[in-house]
Write a protein that holds these residues in place. Structure first.
Motif, mmCIF file in Angstrom:
data_model
loop_
_atom_site.group_PDB
_atom_site.id
_atom_site.type_symbol
_atom_site.label_atom_id
_atom_site.label_comp_id
_atom_site.label_asym_id
_atom_site.label_seq_id
_atom_site.Cartn_x
_atom_site.Cartn_y
_atom_site.Cartn_z
ATOM 1 N N SER A 169 -12.532 3.113 -0.185
ATOM 2 C CA SER A 169 -13.060 2.027 0.650
ATOM 3 C C SER A 169 -13.619 2.491 1.988
ATOM 4 O O SER A 169 -14.405 1.772 2.608
ATOM 5 C CB SER A 169 -11.973 0.975 0.882
ATOM 6 O OG SER A 169 -11.604 0.422 -0.351
ATOM 7 N N SER A 174 -12.978 0.280 -10.639
ATOM 8 C CA SER A 174 -13.439 -0.246 -9.349
ATOM 9 C C SER A 174 -14.412 0.751 -8.704
ATOM 10 O O SER A 174 -14.127 1.388 -7.695
ATOM 11 C CB SER A 174 -12.223 -0.480 -8.459
ATOM 12 O OG SER A 174 -12.574 -1.220 -7.339
ATOM 13 N N GLU A 224 0.853 -1.199 0.000
ATOM 14 C CA GLU A 224 0.000 0.000 0.000
ATOM 15 C C GLU A 224 0.890 1.252 0.000
ATOM 16 O O GLU A 224 1.866 1.307 0.727
ATOM 17 C CB GLU A 224 -0.919 -0.040 1.241
ATOM 18 C CG GLU A 224 -1.655 1.237 1.562
ATOM 19 C CD GLU A 224 -2.510 1.775 0.428
ATOM 20 O OE1 GLU A 224 -3.275 1.020 -0.169
ATOM 21 O OE2 GLU A 224 -2.367 2.997 0.135
HETATM 22 C C1 LIG Z 1 -18.736 8.687 -2.938
HETATM 23 C C2 LIG Z 1 -18.722 7.203 -3.087
HETATM 24 C C3 LIG Z 1 -19.761 6.430 -2.570
HETATM 25 C C4 LIG Z 1 -19.752 5.063 -2.738
HETATM 26 N N1 LIG Z 1 -20.744 4.300 -2.142
HETATM 27 C C5 LIG Z 1 -20.694 2.961 -2.242
HETATM 28 C C6 LIG Z 1 -21.651 2.145 -1.580
HETATM 29 O O1 LIG Z 1 -22.485 2.630 -0.838
HETATM 30 N N2 LIG Z 1 -21.604 0.807 -1.776
HETATM 31 C C7 LIG Z 1 -20.674 0.206 -2.572
HETATM 32 O O2 LIG Z 1 -20.713 -1.007 -2.742
HETATM 33 N N3 LIG Z 1 -19.729 0.962 -3.187
HETATM 34 C C8 LIG Z 1 -19.702 2.299 -3.013
HETATM 35 N N4 LIG Z 1 -18.733 3.066 -3.594
HETATM 36 C C9 LIG Z 1 -17.686 2.401 -4.359
HETATM 37 C C10 LIG Z 1 -16.629 1.791 -3.463
HETATM 38 O O3 LIG Z 1 -16.324 2.611 -2.370
HETATM 39 C C11 LIG Z 1 -15.371 1.532 -4.270
HETATM 40 O O4 LIG Z 1 -15.741 0.939 -5.467
HETATM 41 C C12 LIG Z 1 -14.416 0.604 -3.537
HETATM 42 O O5 LIG Z 1 -14.131 1.112 -2.266
HETATM 43 C C13 LIG Z 1 -13.141 0.436 -4.341
HETATM 44 O O6 LIG Z 1 -12.215 -0.236 -3.538
HETATM 45 P P1 LIG Z 1 -10.731 -0.424 -4.023
HETATM 46 O O7 LIG Z 1 -10.043 -1.256 -3.003
HETATM 47 O O8 LIG Z 1 -10.731 -0.904 -5.427
HETATM 48 O O9 LIG Z 1 -10.154 1.062 -4.112
HETATM 49 P P2 LIG Z 1 -9.494 1.993 -2.993
HETATM 50 O O10 LIG Z 1 -10.268 2.006 -1.746
HETATM 51 O O11 LIG Z 1 -9.231 3.288 -3.651
HETATM 52 O O12 LIG Z 1 -8.114 1.282 -2.705
HETATM 53 C C14 LIG Z 1 -7.037 1.276 -3.594
HETATM 54 C C15 LIG Z 1 -5.783 1.363 -2.765
HETATM 55 O O13 LIG Z 1 -4.648 1.261 -3.619
HETATM 56 C C16 LIG Z 1 -3.655 2.146 -3.153
HETATM 57 N N5 LIG Z 1 -2.720 2.428 -4.256
HETATM 58 C C17 LIG Z 1 -2.949 3.143 -5.378
HETATM 59 N N6 LIG Z 1 -1.846 3.136 -6.164
HETATM 60 C C18 LIG Z 1 -0.917 2.393 -5.526
HETATM 61 C C19 LIG Z 1 0.425 2.011 -5.839
HETATM 62 N N7 LIG Z 1 1.022 2.384 -6.982
HETATM 63 N N8 LIG Z 1 1.105 1.254 -4.938
HETATM 64 C C20 LIG Z 1 0.524 0.850 -3.785
HETATM 65 N N9 LIG Z 1 -0.736 1.186 -3.442
HETATM 66 C C21 LIG Z 1 -1.461 1.930 -4.299
HETATM 67 C C22 LIG Z 1 -4.446 3.370 -2.700
HETATM 68 O O14 LIG Z 1 -3.703 4.177 -1.817
HETATM 69 C C23 LIG Z 1 -5.646 2.718 -2.047
HETATM 70 O O15 LIG Z 1 -5.455 2.466 -0.672
HETATM 71 C C24 LIG Z 1 -18.703 4.429 -3.437
HETATM 72 C C25 LIG Z 1 -17.647 5.200 -3.928
HETATM 73 C C26 LIG Z 1 -17.643 6.572 -3.734
HETATM 74 C C27 LIG Z 1 -16.474 7.362 -4.225
#
Ligand SMILES: Cc1cc2nc3c(=O)[nH]c(=O)nc-3n(C[C@H](O)[C@H](O)[C@H](O)COP(=O)(O)OP(=O)(O)OC[C@H]3O[C@@H](n4cnc5c(N)ncnc54)[C@H](O)[C@@H]3O)c2cc1C
Length: 400
Positions: free
Chosen positions: A46, A377, A36
């Motif tokens: 998230s 995502s 991370e």
């Molecule tokens: C306003 C809003 C409301 C939402 N409401 C809902 C809901 O009610 N229900 C639902 O199901 N979904 C909802 N979503 C969608 C959901 O929150 C996201 O789709 C989900 O959290 C994505 O998770 P993730 O782990 O892919 O991304 P993230 O949580 O963004 O995690 C990605 C991680 O990768 C890390 N990273 C990035 N680049 C690098 C790198 N080069 N090296 C190492 N680490 C890196 C980042 O720092 C981050 O911690 C919502 C989204 C938003 C924005």
């Protein structure tokens, strides 16, 4: 492969962490590492979302969202129950404002039934027993399994499981160099991998490109602002959503109840200038900015997928009173601006498809022999995380 393989997951949001958990559960891997870039896990989308466990009725049946969401909803509700994590079993109503929206309500019902969701359309006279503050034109859709959970409690619990399973959790790491089977990190450590998963949310397209994946996508982030209140006088029983524009991936400004039954209004979908640009100048990434501004200007001029209209409508929501005015189209409640505070915003890792000149609505999964990239995502990726993890690990294990 004689020895068990090593798995590296880049990105420690809900998607990356649940994949690490699933990898541990199947017991087919030797070392599992999560890398991370921040000094804490899951501080972006998230934990900056609505925390709504979506039921899965918005999505066309041939989409990945449809294939994942209905069973993912059940998996996440069961996970919360098994681990005694707080939930709000409030359910949700989707309401309409006119005859045209009534037609969309039936389309949602039809999609939901195909996707295996427990939903029903009910007449207006029953609405008050589900949510007395909601209003609708003729009918409404009731979804009992649209609950909410606590994104923070969920992450903490998954991290606890991963620590107990001896998964290597590395924070504050930049990838300085990489090869076919290794990553060299800013800490000086070199991590060897047999399998690699890219779960970097808004950065996933960049990371995929780094590994030679070519796509016709560009990141086009949208900011979700929220208003919240803890005041008891705004007590509600269910989430209230409008009928959305079903051609766009956004659901329109709605009311949600968190796991403590506190009211949140939002999120907006305002074009953002960087994936972590939460306040005016915070998190501006110059690399993104230089690509995004020309793309946004181009979309404003050409109005592909109605971007200009969307941007002009959404920009008004930087003012509290406009958000409250919008939500009053679906609820009958006196909303006093002074009772509502801005709540931490989130930014959607939305991809723009430059071939179709529209927003990509579905998850985009790029599967290679020993690497897996999770792109676009966006919502409901939080709801779908346990199911996505199962899918990704099944795919990797198949290649053993
Ligand atoms: C306003 C809003 C409301 C939402 N409401 C809902 C809901 O009610 N229900 C639902 O199901 N979904 C909802 N979503 C969608 C959901 O929150 C996201 O789709 C989900 O959290 C994505 O998770 P993730 O782990 O892919 O991304 P993230 O949580 O963004 O995690 C990605 C991680 O990768 C890390 N990273 C990035 N680049 C690098 C790198 N080069 N090296 C190492 N680490 C890196 C980042 O720092 C981050 O911690 C919502 C989204 C938003 C924005």
């Amino acid at each position: 492969m004689n020895q068990k393989p090593n798995l590296v997951i880049i990105g420690g949001g809900i998607v990356g962490l649940t994949i690490a958990r699933e990898a541990y559960l199947v017991q087919k891997f030797n070392e599992i590492t999560v890398i991370e870039k921040e000094n804490k896990f899951a501080i972006h989308s998230s934990t900056r979302n609505s925390g709504v466990i979506h039921a899965g009725f918005y999505y066309l049946s041939n989409s990945k969202k449809a294939k994942f969401c209905s069973s993912a909803n059940k998996m996440l509700r069961e996970y919360c129950s098994q681990h005694q994590l707080p939930v709000n079993k409030c359910g949700k109503v989707v309401v309409t404002k006119n005859y045209e929206e009534e037609k969309v309500l039936y389309e949602l019902e039809s999609r939901g039934k195909k996707n295996g969701c427990d939903i029903k359309i009910l007449p207006k006279n029953l609405l008050s027993s589900y949510e007395s503050n909601a209003k609708t034109y003729e009918n409404f859709l009731w979804s009992p399994n649209t609950w909410s959970a606590s994104p923070i409690h969920l992450i903490e619990n998954i991290l606890k499981e991963l620590r107990e399973a001896n998964v290597k959790l590395l924070c504050n790491q930049k990838i300085l160099n990489y090869g076919e089977n290794y990553l060299s990190l800013s800490s000086g450590e070199i991590i060897k991998y047999d399998f690699l998963v890219n779960a970097t949310g808004a950065y996933a397209l960049n990371v995929a490109e780094m590994f030679g994946i070519k796509t016709h996508f560009k990141l086009l982030p949208f900011k979700g602002l929220y208003l919240s209140t803890k005041l008891k006088r705004y007590k509600m029983k269910a989430h209230v959503y409008p009928v959305p524009d079903i051609d766009q991936p956004f659901l329109g400004i709605h009311t949600t109840l968190n796991y403590k039954n506190e009211l949140k209004i939002g999120p907006t979908a305002i074009p953002a200038f960087s994936p972590e640009n939460y306040t005016l100048l915070e998190g501006i990434d110059l690399n993104f900015l230089s690509q995004l501004v020309p793309l946004q200007l181009n979309l404003l001029i050409k109005n592909h997928f109605n971007f200009r209209n969307l941007a002009l409508k959404e920009i008004k929501f930087i003012f509290k009173q406009n958000i409250l005015k919008e939500v009053k189209k679906i609820i009958n409640m006196d909303l006093n601006e002074n009772d509502f505070n801005w709540y931490s915003p989130g930014i959607r890792a939305q991809l723009y498809n430059s071939k179709t000149k529209s927003l990509e609505n579905d998850f985009v999964l790029k599967e290679e022999q020993n690497r897996f990239h999770i792109l676009n995502s966006i919502s409901p990726a939080w709801t779908c995380s346990l199911k996505t993890a199962e899918y990704v690990i099944k795919h990797l294990v198949k290649n053993l």
